[in-house]
Design a protein around this motif. Structure first.
Motif, PDB file in Angstrom:
ATOM      1  N   MET A 210       0.881  -1.145  -0.102  1.00  0.00           N
ATOM      2  CA  MET A 210      -0.041  -0.090  -0.099  1.00  0.00           C
ATOM      3  C   MET A 210       0.931   1.275  -0.028  1.00  0.00           C
ATOM      4  O   MET A 210       0.585   2.302  -0.519  1.00  0.00           O
ATOM      5  N   LEU A 211       1.865   1.221   0.688  1.00  0.00           N
ATOM      6  CA  LEU A 211       3.075   2.413   0.524  1.00  0.00           C
ATOM      7  C   LEU A 211       3.322   2.493  -0.766  1.00  0.00           C
ATOM      8  O   LEU A 211       3.319   3.789  -1.130  1.00  0.00           O
ATOM      9  N   THR A 212       3.822   1.762  -1.660  1.00  0.00           N
ATOM     10  CA  THR A 212       4.362   1.795  -2.909  1.00  0.00           C
ATOM     11  C   THR A 212       2.857   2.290  -3.803  1.00  0.00           C
ATOM     12  O   THR A 212       3.468   3.300  -4.444  1.00  0.00           O
ATOM     13  N   LEU A 213       1.950   1.920  -3.624  1.00  0.00           N
ATOM     14  CA  LEU A 213       0.694   2.072  -4.492  1.00  0.00           C
ATOM     15  C   LEU A 213       0.250   3.660  -4.296  1.00  0.00           C
ATOM     16  O   LEU A 213       0.164   4.332  -5.231  1.00  0.00           O
ATOM     17  N   THR A 214      -0.008   3.969  -2.930  1.00  0.00           N
ATOM     18  CA  THR A 214       0.129   5.314  -2.584  1.00  0.00           C
ATOM     19  C   THR A 214       1.106   6.355  -3.271  1.00  0.00           C
ATOM     20  O   THR A 214       0.601   7.439  -3.825  1.00  0.00           O
ATOM     21  N   ALA A 215       2.260   5.828  -3.111  1.00  0.00           N
ATOM     22  CA  ALA A 215       3.273   6.780  -3.476  1.00  0.00           C
ATOM     23  C   ALA A 215       3.414   7.091  -4.806  1.00  0.00           C
ATOM     24  O   ALA A 215       3.508   8.164  -5.433  1.00  0.00           O
ATOM     25  N   LEU A 216       3.055   5.905  -5.622  1.00  0.00           N
ATOM     26  CA  LEU A 216       3.165   6.074  -6.963  1.00  0.00           C
ATOM     27  C   LEU A 216       1.731   6.895  -7.581  1.00  0.00           C
ATOM     28  O   LEU A 216       2.000   7.684  -8.703  1.00  0.00           O
ATOM     29  N   CYS A 217       0.855   6.674  -6.715  1.00  0.00           N
ATOM     30  CA  CYS A 217      -0.458   7.434  -7.046  1.00  0.00           C
ATOM     31  C   CYS A 217      -0.126   9.133  -6.973  1.00  0.00           C
ATOM     32  O   CYS A 217      -0.587  10.010  -7.922  1.00  0.00           O
ATOM     33  N   ILE A 218       0.664   9.117  -5.855  1.00  0.00           N
ATOM     34  CA  ILE A 218       0.976  10.560  -5.541  1.00  0.00           C
ATOM     35  C   ILE A 218       1.747  11.376  -6.683  1.00  0.00           C
ATOM     36  O   ILE A 218       1.749  12.191  -7.284  1.00  0.00           O
ATOM     37  N   PHE A 219       2.934  10.343  -7.037  1.00  0.00           N
ATOM     38  CA  PHE A 219       3.797  10.508  -8.373  1.00  0.00           C
ATOM     39  C   PHE A 219       3.169  10.892  -9.477  1.00  0.00           C
ATOM     40  O   PHE A 219       3.469  11.600 -10.240  1.00  0.00           O
ATOM     41  N   VAL A 220       2.071  10.152  -9.779  1.00  0.00           N
ATOM     42  CA  VAL A 220       1.261  10.454 -11.049  1.00  0.00           C
ATOM     43  C   VAL A 220       0.713  11.779 -11.261  1.00  0.00           C
ATOM     44  O   VAL A 220       0.787  12.554 -12.143  1.00  0.00           O
ATOM     45  N   GLY A 221       0.240  12.470 -10.022  1.00  0.00           N
ATOM     46  CA  GLY A 221      -0.091  13.714  -9.937  1.00  0.00           C
ATOM     47  C   GLY A 221       1.137  14.686 -10.191  1.00  0.00           C
ATOM     48  O   GLY A 221       0.941  15.758 -11.052  1.00  0.00           O
ATOM     49  N   ALA A 222       2.153  14.416  -9.764  1.00  0.00           N
ATOM     50  CA  ALA A 222       3.377  15.108  -9.672  1.00  0.00           C
ATOM     51  C   ALA A 222       3.816  15.010 -11.325  1.00  0.00           C
ATOM     52  O   ALA A 222       4.289  16.111 -11.974  1.00  0.00           O
TER      53      ALA A 222
END
Length: 622
Positions: A210-222
């Motif tokens: 879940m840490l990886t998934l949430t971080a990658l989702c945040i990164f998509v916004g960036a």
């Protein structure tokens, strides 16, 4: 001063409101409203930064609304990272306001332009001081709205309208990823607060997946906001806006928001090695990909736009390689030399009335202030020693090498060579040689335009000394006061790395000199030697065409299928139901004809049928 930090974004908002009230005014003195109010924000930002430099900080929130036992809050926060961002954003915004006073002279919608600048500055400053993800997301979307209005300011031009829509749609794609990441974090933590999210990460309350998934989702916004692959195509098209807009969006504000988001959420990314690797790979590929396109562009602003994409890739590469300080350092230096380059490009366009570098040349003698300042910006972004870009690029390369990402390290070195080449290709074609366009009426820009460039020129030289082994690691020590535990990337690496970076810059500048100044090599030797590759690069790797053939046409095809489904299936079912009800109603209306004899006949037939049923079944009580 810290208690008044929440006022910093409100002054540009006030300028937006006031200038809208005067939007029909023909007086260009209305520009001073925006300049004055943005200047106040700058002064307050510097005061806040100095207070944080002394080790202070503040976070103030109040309950916005309650959901059961969970409170959703709003407020403001000042920490080392966002205090630095406040200064960068407000400084560049102030200088762009001042520069625009001269550049936009004579425009019919003069007050409206400054109103939009105020709205955009308010949104970016509000984003920076947000203490939680939900509030950041609100200002994040408002930044998108401000960019849409500024990019499409020349709404009567089809290209500007298309560019504004493209920017809005492409960044919204990334924003969906950010929104999903926010929702997932709220589901896991029960809060949007940075502090509580970071505490949950540190305590191991969130699974590694879940840490990886949430971080990658945040990164998509960036990725969307910062123009990283594959959502970068909106950023070069945004050049359709006025040049001051390009300086504001592409230097220290909108595109930097994505880098700031990753930096602000860095403890989340640090907890996932996979997420950091993705950030580094995307950043490295973006850096060299955009640099390659910049080699062959002919529009002065588009060269700088692809340069921005490449430099943002450098920042992401640094953050992904555990170079937190290096990423923030390059964000800071880039804000100054890229804003300088865009404003200098605007001064050139203001003088020659064209953006095609093939129609320029010989401007060094005519633009005696713009020329040297553009040269400073070009030297800085190329990584020439003693200028700001040299130190921050050195940090990025050192971080990448120390993190063991050797392939990405050499990609970054090649991108540095390309950067030096295309920047000095631009410089030599614009400022040296013989004039290839109309020289009549070419003169230096007014002081209201040259003063901001001079300020940025000074900063492009001295900003690099914020973090060097020569004078002190001031920026590293300052950022260490924040919530991020500084990883190994905050050092300066082996001594040979700056030598390699300097050699790459020298080779790039030297090759550009031999081709575009000395004439030793033919200008078309690349296209003659590698015609297929040159065509692909000139056409920007056909990314836009690929999107058009897949996403755009695919979406249109699906929409047509949807229309057919709606017309023949959904409408057909509705029509069938309608016809059935109408048929039943007609039968019922025929039975209710008002003739007593018909009712009596129907009653007799009904009684006969009932009697037959009783007789055939043996009676009701059998």
């Amino acid at each position: 001063m810290l208690q008044m930090s929440w006022l910093i974004p409100l002054f540009p908002l006030l300028s937006f409101i006031l200038l809208l009230l005067f939007r029909k005014s023909k007086s260009e003195s209305t520009a001073w409203i925006g300049v004055l109010l943005t200047g106040i924000s700058l002064v307050m930002s510097v005061g806040v930064f100095l207070a944080v430099w002394q080790g202070e900080g503040i976070k103030t929130e109040g309950t916005w609304f309650q959901i059961g036992e969970r409170a959703i809050t709003m407020g403001f926060e000042v920490n080392p990272l966002n205090a630095l961002m406040l200064v960068i954003v407000s400084l560049v915004s102030f200088l762009v306001h001042l520069y625009s006073k001269g550049y936009m002279h004579g425009d019919e919608r003069f007050p409206v332009f400054f109103a939009y600048l105020g709205l955009f500055s308010f949104a970016m400053l509000g984003l920076v001081v947000s203490p939680n993800l939900l509030q950041l997301y609100m200002f994040w979307e408002l930044v998108g709205l401000g960019s849409f209005l500024l990019i499409g300011f020349y709404y009567f031009k089809p290209e500007a309208k298309a560019a504004a829509k493209k920017a809005f749609v492409m960044t919204r794609i990334g924003d969906v990823g950010l929104f999903i990441g926010m929702v997932l974090l709220f589901w896991q933590v029960g809060s949007f607060e940075y502090d509580e999210i970071f505490a949950s990460v540190k305590n191991g309350d969130i699974s590694s997946g879940m840490l990886t998934l949430t971080a990658l989702c945040i990164f998509v916004g960036a990725v969307g906001k910062s123009g990283q692959l594959p959502l970068h195509t909106w950023l070069p098209d945004a050049m359709e806006g006025p040049t001051p807009v390009s300086a504001l969006i592409h230097a220290a504000t909108m595109v930097a928001a994505g880098v700031y988001l990753v930096a602000a959420m860095y403890p989340l990314f640090q907890a996932s090695e996979a997420a950091l690797t993705v950030v580094a790979v995307v950043g490295g590929l973006t850096a060299i990909f955009a640099a390659s396109i910049g080699l062959m562009q002919k529009d002065i602003k588009r060269v700088l736009a692809y340069s921005t994409v490449s430099q943002l890739g450098y920042m992401m590469l640094a953050l992904g390689a555990s170079g937190y300080v290096a990423g923030i350092f390059h964000l800071t230096t880039h804000a100054f030399f890229k804003a300088l380059l865009f404003l200098a490009a605007g001064s050139v366009i203001h003088a020659v009335h064209t953006q095609n570098i093939e129609e320029m040349g010989g401007l060094w003698k005519k633009l005696r202030i713009t020329g040297p300042l553009f040269l400073i910006g070009a030297l800085a972004i190329s990584g020439v020693p003693l200028l700001s870009g040299f130190f921050s690029k050195d940090e990025i390369l050192a971080s990448t090498y120390a993190d063991g990402k050797y392939g990405l390290f050499w990609l970054a070195v090649i991108a540095a060579f390309m950067t030096a080449f295309y920047m000095f290709r631009l410089f030599f074609l614009v400022f040296t040689g013989e004039a290839r366009g109309n020289e009549k009426g070419v003169h230096e820009s007014p002081s209201v335009m040259t003063f901001p460039m001079i300020v940025l020129g000074v900063l492009a030289v001295v900003a690099g000394y914020l973090n060097t082994t020569w004078f002190g690691t001031f920026l590293s020590d300052y950022l260490a006061q924040g919530p991020v535990e500084l990883p190994h990337g905050d050092h300066h690496g082996p001594a040979w790395i700056p030598l390699v970076a300097t050699l790459a810059a020298a080779l790039g500048i030297g090759l550009a000199y031999l081709i575009y100044q000395k004439g030793t090599l033919s200008r078309d030797w690349i296209t003659r030697s590698f015609p297929s590759l040159a065509e692909v690069i000139y056409n920007k790797w056909y990314i836009d065409e690929g999107y058009d053939q897949t996403v755009v046409k695919g979406t249109r095809g699906l929409s047509k299928l949807g229309v057919l489904f709606d017309r023949y299936v959904v409408d057909g079912l509705v029509t069938a139901v309608t016809n059935g009800v109408q048929g039943l109603s007609k039968i019922g209306s025929r039975l209710q004809n008002g003739q007593v004899q018909s009712y009596g006949t129907a009653a007799i037939f009904g009684i006969v049928i009932l009697l037959l049923i009783v007789a055939l079944t043996g009676g009701y009580f059998s």
